[in-house]
Scaffold this active site. Structure first.
Site, short mmCIF file in Angstrom:
data_model
loop_
_atom_site.label_atom_id
_atom_site.label_comp_id
_atom_site.label_asym_id
_atom_site.label_seq_id
_atom_site.Cartn_x
_atom_site.Cartn_y
_atom_site.Cartn_z
N LEU A 12 -5.18 -3.60 3.86
CA LEU A 12 -4.96 -2.82 5.07
C LEU A 12 -4.72 -3.77 6.23
O LEU A 12 -5.59 -4.58 6.55
CB LEU A 12 -6.25 -2.01 5.33
N HIS A 13 -3.53 -3.71 6.81
CA HIS A 13 -3.31 -4.62 7.95
C HIS A 13 -2.27 -4.14 8.95
O HIS A 13 -2.06 -4.78 9.97
CB HIS A 13 -2.88 -5.99 7.44
#
Ligand code: UD1
Length: 364
Positions: free
Chosen positions: A208-209
């Protein structure tokens, strides 16, 4: 023929590796690697060159982090000086990061030919910096190397010449197959996560980024609540990107102890974990494609994807970013588990070979 091959951020390194390796098989090509320095932490950058078995970059521009304008400008200034000194015949850019955009503009203004690998992908979401990078790069490139049919359609709709568009397959998958084979001759004992994988057996792998997910407190909390609920049933392995780690602190995001946070992993260790996960949850572009190629179920934490083939043929499903929609997508995907693997056309490990054949058969 002298080519400069550009990499700047983590997802670029796996794409340039097979292109560089293939260049070595052509005596008439001098291919040099340029690292813009967009990513610079050891585990976001240098570790990948070792892990992917490519030599250190020939040139390092040291751009570092900053606002989009500051980062792009620094890359452009450094790359312009380099091009003036090195006088390449061709600049090869990959993907959709700020380095892709910056270097393609510089090269084109110096009348150097530009090849864009992974051209034509569109999310049609202009709030994503990557969509702007893709559109601008494609507006000036000379060679469009395309991974999936949607890319061809998008480029034709945008008025590109048919003979400049080449459906070659996916260099990300060239790298995946190469690395998977290497991993097979190695039981993974050297990885720090070896024990954890043995202990947990059934787990989910999470990345997740995206700024739209982690830079917005409401969205990040919404995603975290869904993940905490899912983690009650199945442990989640979560190598966390530096941007995400920063934002977790800033927004005081609390994750269940069943979500095992780890530093960013290099390619082989990451593959070692996700290939045997019961599910991958991600907002990364590359993982949507890689899970499709290996038939691993994937839930994408986004509202859209520029890689529709991963949904049409692959194992990917779009979950959105609301708690309820994520839980729904999770349930749907987990129930189906692994289905028969259908690998998209030309995702066969030979995209780099096709790319060089096309370049070398054209006039310079
Ligand atoms: C960039 C790409 C994105 C890609 C992602 C993969 C753009 C617009 N975005 O996003 O498409 O999916 O890389 O990682 O090009 N940082 C570090 N160490 C590093 C690199 C970054 O600590 O080595 C921190 C910095 O605080 C920085 C932040 O992470 O401000 C974000 O880095 P940046 O390169 O701006 O964008 P990414 O989110 O990594």
């Amino acid at each position: 023929m002298k080519a400069l091959l550009i990499a700047g951020a983590r997802p670029n390194f796996m794409k340039i590796a097979p292109i560089f390796r293939e260049a070595l098989t052509h005596d008439e090509v001098e291919c040099r690697i340029v690292h813009t320095g967009q990513h610079y932490d050891y585990e976001m950058s240098q570790a990948f060159f070792e892990d992917l078995e490519i030599p250190k970059p020939d040139f390092f521009l040291g751009a570092g982090s900053g606002t989009h304008a500051a980062q792009t400008a620094k890359i452009m200034i450094g790359f312009e000086q380099l091009c003036e000194k090195e006088k390449p015949d061709l600049v090869i850019v990959v993907g959709d990061v700020n380095s892709t955009l910056a270097c393609s503009i510089v090269a084109k203004k110096l009348l150097i030919k530009v090849a864009h690998v992974e051209a034509g992908l569109r999310s049609f979401d202009l709030t994503m910096p990557e969509e702007i990078n893709r559109m601008v790069t494609d507006s000036i490139s000379d060679y469009f190397f395309v991974t999936e049919e949607s890319g061809m359609k998008n480029l034709l709709k945008e008025g590109k010449q048919e003979d400049s568009i080449h459906f070659v397959g996916n260099v990300m998958i060239d790298n995946l197959f190469f690395q998977k084979k290497k991993l097979e001759s190695d039981n993974g004992k050297r990885f720090s996560t070896f024990r954890l994988k043995q202990e947990k057996r059934e787990y989910i792998f999470l990345t997740l980024h995206r700024p739209s997910n982690v830079d917005c407190s409401t969205t990040f909390h919404e995603i975290a609540t869904a993940l905490n609920q899912i983690a009650e049933r199945t442990p989640i392995f979560f190598p966390a990107h530096p941007r995400t780690q920063k934002m977790m602190k800033k927004f005081n995001i609390r994750l269940s102890k069943n979500i095992i946070i780890m530093p960013p992993l290099c390619f082989k260790e990451s593959l070692f974990l996700w290939k045997d996960a019961i599910l991958v949850m991600t907002d990364s572009g590359g993982l949507q494609e890689e899970t499709t190629a290996l038939g691993v179920p994937c839930v994408t934490l986004r509202e859209n994807t520029e890689r529709p083939i991963t949904i049409e043929m692959g194992t990917n499903i779009l979950a959105g970013t609301k708690k309820e929609s994520i839980l729904r997508a999770y349930k749907e995907r987990i129930e189906k588990r692994r289905k028969n693997i259908v690998v998209p056309p030309k995702w066969d490990g030979r995209a780099s070979q096709r790319i060089w054949n096309i370049i070398l058969n054209s006039k310079f």
